[in-house]
Write a protein that holds these residues in place. Structure first.
Motif, PDB file in Angstrom:
ATOM      1  N   LEU A  90      28.656  43.402  47.053  1.00 50.53           N
ATOM      2  CA  LEU A  90      29.093  42.009  47.152  1.00 50.53           C
ATOM      3  C   LEU A  90      29.578  41.558  45.784  1.00 50.53           C
ATOM      4  O   LEU A  90      28.819  41.578  44.814  1.00 50.53           O
ATOM      5  N   ALA A  91      30.851  41.180  45.692  1.00 52.71           N
ATOM      6  CA  ALA A  91      31.394  40.637  44.443  1.00 52.71           C
ATOM      7  C   ALA A  91      31.207  39.123  44.467  1.00 52.71           C
ATOM      8  O   ALA A  91      31.617  38.449  45.418  1.00 52.71           O
ATOM      9  N   VAL A  92      30.582  38.594  43.412  1.00 51.18           N
ATOM     10  CA  VAL A  92      30.263  37.168  43.341  1.00 51.18           C
ATOM     11  C   VAL A  92      30.910  36.578  42.086  1.00 51.18           C
ATOM     12  O   VAL A  92      30.715  37.095  40.980  1.00 51.18           O
ATOM     13  N   TYR A  93      31.654  35.490  42.275  1.00 49.56           N
ATOM     14  CA  TYR A  93      32.283  34.762  41.166  1.00 49.56           C
ATOM     15  C   TYR A  93      31.568  33.427  41.037  1.00 49.56           C
ATOM     16  O   TYR A  93      31.606  32.599  41.957  1.00 49.56           O
ATOM     17  N   GLU A  94      30.923  33.214  39.889  1.00 52.70           N
ATOM     18  CA  GLU A  94      30.089  32.023  39.707  1.00 52.70           C
ATOM     19  C   GLU A  94      30.247  31.452  38.308  1.00 52.70           C
ATOM     20  O   GLU A  94      30.638  32.135  37.373  1.00 52.70           O
ATOM     21  N   ASP A  95      29.880  30.182  38.197  1.00 52.59           N
ATOM     22  CA  ASP A  95      29.792  29.470  36.922  1.00 52.59           C
ATOM     23  C   ASP A  95      28.461  28.739  36.957  1.00 52.59           C
ATOM     24  O   ASP A  95      28.164  28.030  37.932  1.00 52.59           O
ATOM     25  N   GLN A 214      39.037  34.991  30.610  1.00 54.80           N
ATOM     26  CA  GLN A 214      40.460  35.280  30.402  1.00 54.80           C
ATOM     27  C   GLN A 214      40.977  36.275  31.427  1.00 54.80           C
ATOM     28  O   GLN A 214      42.110  36.154  31.917  1.00 54.80           O
ATOM     29  N   SER A 215      40.160  37.267  31.786  1.00 54.79           N
ATOM     30  CA  SER A 215      40.549  38.225  32.814  1.00 54.79           C
ATOM     31  C   SER A 215      40.721  37.523  34.160  1.00 54.79           C
ATOM     32  O   SER A 215      41.675  37.799  34.903  1.00 54.79           O
ATOM     33  N   PHE A 216      39.826  36.599  34.447  1.00 53.21           N
ATOM     34  CA  PHE A 216      39.924  35.827  35.690  1.00 53.21           C
ATOM     35  C   PHE A 216      41.194  34.980  35.696  1.00 53.21           C
ATOM     36  O   PHE A 216      41.883  34.868  36.714  1.00 53.21           O
ATOM     37  N   ASP A 217      41.509  34.393  34.558  1.00 53.15           N
ATOM     38  CA  ASP A 217      42.691  33.541  34.462  1.00 53.15           C
ATOM     39  C   ASP A 217      43.986  34.300  34.745  1.00 53.15           C
ATOM     40  O   ASP A 217      44.964  33.709  35.206  1.00 53.15           O
ATOM     41  N   ARG A 218      43.996  35.599  34.455  1.00 58.90           N
ATOM     42  CA  ARG A 218      45.217  36.370  34.618  1.00 58.90           C
ATOM     43  C   ARG A 218      45.514  36.732  36.076  1.00 58.90           C
ATOM     44  O   ARG A 218      46.622  37.154  36.391  1.00 58.90           O
ATOM     45  N   GLN A 219      44.532  36.590  36.950  1.00 56.17           N
ATOM     46  CA  GLN A 219      44.764  36.877  38.361  1.00 56.17           C
ATOM     47  C   GLN A 219      45.028  35.575  39.112  1.00 56.17           C
ATOM     48  O   GLN A 219      44.761  34.479  38.605  1.00 56.17           O
ATOM     49  N   THR A 220      45.571  35.663  40.302  1.00 55.63           N
ATOM     50  CA  THR A 220      45.917  34.462  41.068  1.00 55.63           C
ATOM     51  C   THR A 220      45.289  34.430  42.457  1.00 55.63           C
ATOM     52  O   THR A 220      45.366  33.422  43.141  1.00 55.63           O
ATOM     53  N   ALA A 221      44.668  35.517  42.873  1.00 50.58           N
ATOM     54  CA  ALA A 221      44.140  35.587  44.235  1.00 50.58           C
ATOM     55  C   ALA A 221      42.949  34.656  44.440  1.00 50.58           C
ATOM     56  O   ALA A 221      42.771  34.086  45.527  1.00 50.58           O
ATOM     57  N   ILE A 222      42.131  34.484  43.398  1.00 53.90           N
ATOM     58  CA  ILE A 222      40.940  33.635  43.495  1.00 53.90           C
ATOM     59  C   ILE A 222      41.181  32.415  42.627  1.00 53.90           C
ATOM     60  O   ILE A 222      41.458  32.530  41.437  1.00 53.90           O
ATOM     61  N   GLN A 223      41.060  31.246  43.217  1.00 53.37           N
ATOM     62  CA  GLN A 223      41.433  30.022  42.518  1.00 53.37           C
ATOM     63  C   GLN A 223      40.257  29.247  41.939  1.00 53.37           C
ATOM     64  O   GLN A 223      40.459  28.235  41.272  1.00 53.37           O
ATOM     65  N   GLY A 224      39.046  29.656  42.195  1.00 53.83           N
ATOM     66  CA  GLY A 224      37.921  28.912  41.658  1.00 53.83           C
ATOM     67  C   GLY A 224      36.593  29.501  42.058  1.00 53.83           C
ATOM     68  O   GLY A 224      36.519  30.606  42.602  1.00 53.83           O
ATOM     69  N   THR A 225      35.541  28.779  41.789  1.00 53.74           N
ATOM     70  CA  THR A 225      34.187  29.224  42.109  1.00 53.74           C
ATOM     71  C   THR A 225      33.531  28.218  43.048  1.00 53.74           C
ATOM     72  O   THR A 225      33.907  27.040  43.037  1.00 53.74           O
ATOM     73  N   PRO A 226      32.571  28.672  43.858  1.00 55.92           N
ATOM     74  CA  PRO A 226      32.104  30.046  44.023  1.00 55.92           C
ATOM     75  C   PRO A 226      33.024  30.835  44.947  1.00 55.92           C
ATOM     76  O   PRO A 226      33.784  30.258  45.719  1.00 55.92           O
ATOM     77  N   ALA A 227      32.944  32.158  44.861  1.00 58.54           N
ATOM     78  CA  ALA A 227      33.694  33.035  45.746  1.00 58.54           C
ATOM     79  C   ALA A 227      32.893  34.310  45.941  1.00 58.54           C
ATOM     80  O   ALA A 227      32.220  34.765  45.019  1.00 58.54           O
ATOM     81  N   MET A 228      32.968  34.869  47.153  1.00 58.03           N
ATOM     82  CA  MET A 228      32.226  36.096  47.468  1.00 58.03           C
ATOM     83  C   MET A 228      33.088  37.010  48.324  1.00 58.03           C
ATOM     84  O   MET A 228      33.718  36.561  49.295  1.00 58.03           O
ATOM     85  N   PHE A 229      33.071  38.296  47.974  1.00 57.69           N
ATOM     86  CA  PHE A 229      33.865  39.288  48.698  1.00 57.69           C
ATOM     87  C   PHE A 229      32.991  40.506  48.985  1.00 57.69           C
ATOM     88  O   PHE A 229      32.309  41.008  48.093  1.00 57.69           O
ATOM     89  N   LEU A 230      33.053  40.988  50.218  1.00 58.35           N
ATOM     90  CA  LEU A 230      32.220  42.107  50.630  1.00 58.35           C
ATOM     91  C   LEU A 230      33.021  43.403  50.605  1.00 58.35           C
ATOM     92  O   LEU A 230      34.102  43.491  51.205  1.00 58.35           O
ATOM     93  N   ASP A 231      32.507  44.392  49.900  1.00 61.63           N
ATOM     94  CA  ASP A 231      33.074  45.739  49.875  1.00 61.63           C
ATOM     95  C   ASP A 231      34.573  45.783  49.585  1.00 61.63           C
ATOM     96  O   ASP A 231      35.331  46.474  50.268  1.00 61.63           O
ATOM     97  N   GLY A 232      34.996  45.022  48.599  1.00 64.08           N
ATOM     98  CA  GLY A 232      36.392  45.063  48.202  1.00 64.08           C
ATOM     99  C   GLY A 232      37.335  44.348  49.143  1.00 64.08           C
ATOM    100  O   GLY A 232      38.564  44.447  49.000  1.00 64.08           O
ATOM    101  N   GLY A 233      36.794  43.599  50.096  1.00 62.25           N
ATOM    102  CA  GLY A 233      37.635  42.863  51.045  1.00 62.25           C
ATOM    103  C   GLY A 233      38.405  41.752  50.361  1.00 62.25           C
ATOM    104  O   GLY A 233      38.055  41.302  49.261  1.00 62.25           O
ATOM    105  N   LYS A 234      39.461  41.300  51.004  1.00 58.96           N
ATOM    106  CA  LYS A 234      40.318  40.261  50.440  1.00 58.96           C
ATOM    107  C   LYS A 234      39.955  38.862  50.930  1.00 58.96           C
ATOM    108  O   LYS A 234      40.504  37.877  50.446  1.00 58.96           O
ATOM    109  N   THR A 235      39.047  38.771  51.884  1.00 55.26           N
ATOM    110  CA  THR A 235      38.675  37.476  52.448  1.00 55.26           C
ATOM    111  C   THR A 235      37.433  36.928  51.762  1.00 55.26           C
ATOM    112  O   THR A 235      36.381  37.580  51.739  1.00 55.26           O
ATOM    113  N   ASP A 236      37.561  35.727  51.209  1.00 60.74           N
ATOM    114  CA  ASP A 236      36.419  35.057  50.598  1.00 60.74           C
ATOM    115  C   ASP A 236      35.463  34.628  51.704  1.00 60.74           C
ATOM    116  O   ASP A 236      35.815  33.811  52.563  1.00 60.74           O
TER     117      ASP A 236
END
Length: 264
Positions: A90-95, A214-236
């Motif tokens: 599970l990939a988790v994007y948090e602040d 900065q690495s997060f800023d360079r991508q555009t697929a995820i626009q903010g937090t929180p976000a979670m992705f299972l097994d490399g999936g593209k759906t939050d």
């Protein structure tokens, strides 16, 4: 016996911690009131992601990037927890200042930890510093840097949970206070050592935290937090209105994915 005197800074940090706990109790009271009155029953029955607009972290820092031990991914920008051989990731994007992230942790954190302890789930945390660029302060960056110091000590998950358990209001830059960040570590066995304190006070991992952002800023697929992705999936998982991510649904998703991979 003469008792050691506490520094004024330590006393101030404990007072701030007490204030944070009062804030948390008040938020919990408000949620209970909303549930009783039915005003927010639908919202509270689901896990709603509160997205924060992406803005670059522009403050310079010429110090070298100090990657915490055990960090993973390209350039060591991800902090993993759970067993390396867990079948599901599970990939988790948090602040740590993000209120939506706090809501998600309140509802899903215990389940995520349980799935890790069962050996089913590995979590990859992308620790971001978005809120500092929207609500003035340094709390996101300093909390992320302190969490990296906790990772260096082998205590990331415990410290991660303590930070969210004591999350301030979004407009309160409490985590910008390094004494408070150290005080929060007091309850974690073996964490608040001289080495950890030095890393927090010196901001040893500040440049690492900035590089993550900065690495997060360079991508555009995820626009903010929180976000979670299972097994490399593209759906939050947090942005599927047809299937709100409750603890029960997360468990089902992980169990199904694990069974497909292991046959068990």
């Amino acid at each position: 016996m003469v008792k050691p005197r506490r520094s004024p800074a330590a006393g101030s940090a404990r007072a701030r911690l007490a204030a944070l706990r009062r804030q948390k109790a008040e938020r919990a009271r408000r949620r209970k009131t909303l549930v009783r009155t039915g005003v927010a029953a639908t919202t509270l029955a689901t896990v709603v992601a509160v997205t924060i607009a992406v803005q670059s972290y522009k403050e310079g820092d010429d110090r070298p990037v100090v990657v915490p031990q055990g960090a993973a991914g390209p350039q060591g920008l991800v902090i993993p927890t759970g067993k390396d051989d867990a079948p599901v990731t599970l990939a988790v994007y948090e602040d740590f200042r993000c209120p939506g992230c706090g809501q998600v942790e309140d509802r899903l954190g215990p389940t995520i930890n349980e799935l890790q302890d069962e050996g089913k789930l590995r979590v990859e945390y992308h620790v971001l510093s978005l809120v500092d660029n929207i609500v003035p302060g340094k709390g996101s960056l300093r909390a992320a840097s302190a969490a990296a110091a906790a990772q260096e000590a082998g205590k990331f998950r415990e410290y991660h949970d303590v930070l969210f358990d004591n999350q301030p209001e979004e407009t309160d830059d409490a985590f910008g206070n390094k004494d408070l960040l150290l005080t929060l570590a007091d309850g974690i066995d073996g964490l608040n050592t001289p080495e950890f304190a030095e890393r927090v006070r010196a901001g040893t991992h500040d440049t690492w935290a900035k590089k993550v952002q900065q690495s997060f800023d360079r991508q555009t697929a995820i626009q903010g937090t929180p976000a979670m992705f299972l097994d490399g999936g593209k759906t939050d998982l947090l942005k599927d209105p047809q299937h709100p991510l409750t603890a029960e649904r997360l468990t089902q998703l992980v169990d199904t994915a694990a069974q497909a991979k292991t046959g068990r």
